[in-house]
Scaffold this active site. Sequence first.
Site, PDB file in Angstrom:
ATOM      1  N   CYS A  81       0.847  -1.288  -0.090  1.00  0.00           N
ATOM      2  CA  CYS A  81       0.030   0.088   0.017  1.00  0.00           C
ATOM      3  C   CYS A  81       0.996   1.241  -0.024  1.00  0.00           C
ATOM      4  CB  CYS A  81      -1.054  -0.088   1.233  1.00  0.00           C
ATOM      5  SG  CYS A  81      -2.300   1.046   1.073  1.00  0.00           S
ATOM      6  N   HIS A 186      -3.994  -4.678  -0.266  1.00  0.00           N
ATOM      7  CA  HIS A 186      -3.572  -5.303   0.982  1.00  0.00           C
ATOM      8  C   HIS A 186      -3.740  -6.676   1.051  1.00  0.00           C
ATOM      9  CE1 HIS A 186      -3.429  -1.591   3.531  1.00  0.00           C
ATOM     10  NE2 HIS A 186      -4.061  -1.125   2.646  1.00  0.00           N
ATOM     11  N   GLU A 188      -3.135  -8.974   3.073  1.00  0.00           N
ATOM     12  CA  GLU A 188      -3.441  -9.429   4.226  1.00  0.00           C
ATOM     13  C   GLU A 188      -4.871  -9.306   4.647  1.00  0.00           C
ATOM     14  OE1 GLU A 188      -3.070  -5.216   5.180  1.00  0.00           O
ATOM     15  OE2 GLU A 188      -1.781  -6.611   4.030  1.00  0.00           O
TER      16      GLU A 188
END
Length: 211
Positions: A81, A186, A188
């Site tokens: 990011c 992202h 995750e």
Amino acid sequence: MTVIAVIDYDMGNLHSACKGLENAGAQTVVSDRPEDLFAADAVVLPGVGAFDPAMQHLRSRQLVPVIHDLIASGKPFLGICLGLQILFEHSEEGQEPGLGILAGTVKRFDPEPGLTIPHMGWNQLDLTQPGLPLWQQLELRPWLYFVHSYYVEPADLEVQAATITHGSQTVTAAIARNNLVAVQFHPEKSADAGLQILANFVSQIKAPVLV
């Protein structure tokens, strides 16, 4: 076990990035100490927020030359990011110079009728480097989760590894050059596809990229 250092520079919650890497089979160390970063098998530069504060925080910790040296050493390095955006020279978002590791700039999405800015939610990647180890075992156009108003525009499109289209605008969503990879989404927060990408990064550490 593979040890990954996650750079701590007060830009966002690092817990989710660490959890994703741990789920991929790595041990994480959160630190801003150069000795910890160099001792790790790989380094992750996450980040949520604005360009200028990010660079100010890195400079206040004397981490700019450290990041340059880490990448130059050939150590596997992943930006996430904001950690992608600050690799570039400058941003329309602020006045601070970026890390300048990659030539290019960070630009804001142009307004369009009906277009939501920030771009927030799921979008499909178009892989411009489909053979990249980071993309192994993914669908042809995987869905990933994004939250951003700005995107990177590399001067050298050969570093571009994936794009997305938001409205009528097709922009860079990931870059790769030797041991350096960075993504706008992202991983995750991107369910199975994101965890696969993190697992691929961990696997690369065990089979280092030659620079």
